[in-house]
Design a protein around this motif. Structure first.
Motif, PDB file in Angstrom:
ATOM      1  N   ARG A   1       0.831  -1.202   0.000  1.00 36.19           N
ATOM      2  CA  ARG A   1       0.000   0.000   0.000  1.00 36.19           C
ATOM      3  C   ARG A   1       0.870   1.258   0.000  1.00 36.19           C
ATOM      4  O   ARG A   1       0.612   2.207  -0.734  1.00 36.19           O
TER       5      ARG A   1
ATOM      6  N   GLU B   1      -6.768   1.502  -3.913  1.00 37.83           N
ATOM      7  CA  GLU B   1      -7.286   0.298  -3.262  1.00 37.83           C
ATOM      8  C   GLU B   1      -7.832  -0.700  -4.288  1.00 37.83           C
ATOM      9  O   GLU B   1      -7.687  -1.915  -4.134  1.00 37.83           O
TER      10      GLU B   1
ATOM     11  N   LEU C   1      -4.780  -2.334  -5.935  1.00 37.77           N
ATOM     12  CA  LEU C   1      -4.195  -3.309  -5.008  1.00 37.77           C
ATOM     13  C   LEU C   1      -5.070  -4.555  -4.885  1.00 37.77           C
ATOM     14  O   LEU C   1      -4.561  -5.669  -4.754  1.00 37.77           O
TER      15      LEU C   1
END
Length: 305
Positions: free
Chosen positions: A166, A183, A186
């Motif tokens: 992250r 996000e 990821l």
């Protein structure tokens, strides 16, 4: 061939005692460190297996080969390599150091985590689900295994503990290397790493790359010969993390390892190899798998150099 493979598994199984399973992703720590298996498949359609070849494990960084292929197909080389470099790092796969210290601040290659996250961000799709489905369907086509799915426990474990990834992703968005929802990017990356396979699946990925981007079983041409060559070249220079140079000397074939214990091997124009051994050395490579590949390369004179 299977007699030779069995002999190499027996010889190298003792190496597994010198390694440790990955534990920074808690679910990976459950693997049996003594497992060791191999599958070799060739362009004549033969499949040779030995040891724990049918144990399931997750792709982890092996997935970076096919995500790179898809990003190149979606965007072309120029756009991809504007954002990701082509050079080995000499640093661990999850290092963040050079992202901040080099100029421009782009990951040095697509085989380290930062580079792979940047590559995944370039896969086309309306949302995370569509991007991942495109990637998963590619893996299913290449392996001929329509049952491929993610390991939900590993996926959720990675998502929960992926703070370093992250940090790298948010830094890269800050400097303009990646665009969009971090996000979501990821999430695709954690899912691709969590695809569950065995040695046969890995060997078939290797055979597809050995066959210049054509699936041998179906004769389907999925990518260009040039893109397949780019992927294999990165495997030689960066595929075994910061042990890639040593591996090129001792084994001498394009390879990509993952912290789940898998190693993908490619012998161009000849064969694909899948190895599994979750006990890792200090650089994150399967310690028993490395030994098996080294011995197999020596026995069959597989080095491309």
């Amino acid at each position: 061939m299977e007699e030779l493979l069995q002999k190499l598994i027996i010889k190298n199984r003792e190496l597994t005692q010198k390694g440790e399973v990955a534990s920074y992703i808690p679910a990976l720590a459950k693997a049996n460190p003594q497992n060791l298996g191999i599958c070799v498949t060739d362009l004549d359609g033969n499949i040779y297996k030995a040891g724990d070849y049918d144990k399931k494990f997750t792709l982890q960084s092996i997935s970076k080969t096919i995500s790179l292929m898809l990003a190149l197909m979606d965007n072309g080389e120029e756009k991809v390599f504007e954002r990701v470099g082509m050079e080995p790092t000499g640093d661990p796969f999850n290092s963040i150091v050079k992202l901040e210290t080099i100029r421009p601040s782009k990951p040095l290659n697509p085989m380290i985590n930062a580079g792979a996250i940047a590559v995944t961000s370039m896969i086309k799709g309306e949302n995370a689900d569509e991007k991942f489905e495109r990637l998963l369907n590619l893996f299913r086509k290449i392996t001929g295994n329509k049952e491929l799915e993610i390991d939900s426990e590993i996926y959720l474990s990675e998502k929960k503990t992926g703070d370093r990834n992250r940090a790298m992703a948010y830094f890269m968005r800050d400097v303009g290397i990646i665009e969009g929802n971090v996000e979501e990017i990821l999430d695709v990356y954690f899912r691709q790493c969590s695809i569950k396979v065995d040695c046969i699946d890995i060997a078939k990925i290797g055979l597809f790359l050995a066959n210049k981007g054509v699936v041998p079983d179906t004769k389907e041409k999925i990518t260009t010969e040039h893109i397949a060559r780019v992927v294999k070249t990165f495997m030689v220079t960066c595929g075994m993390y910061n042990a890639s140079g040593e591996f090129a000397i001792k084994v001498g074939i394009p390879a990509k390892s993952g912290v789940g214990g898998g190693i993908l091997g490619v012998v161009p124009h000849k064969m694909g190899i899948g190895v599994y051994g979750p006990a890792l050395d200090k650089k994150g490579n399967s310690i028993g798998g490395y030994g098996v590949l080294r011995d197999l390369s020596n026995e069959l004179n597989l080095s491309i150099f």
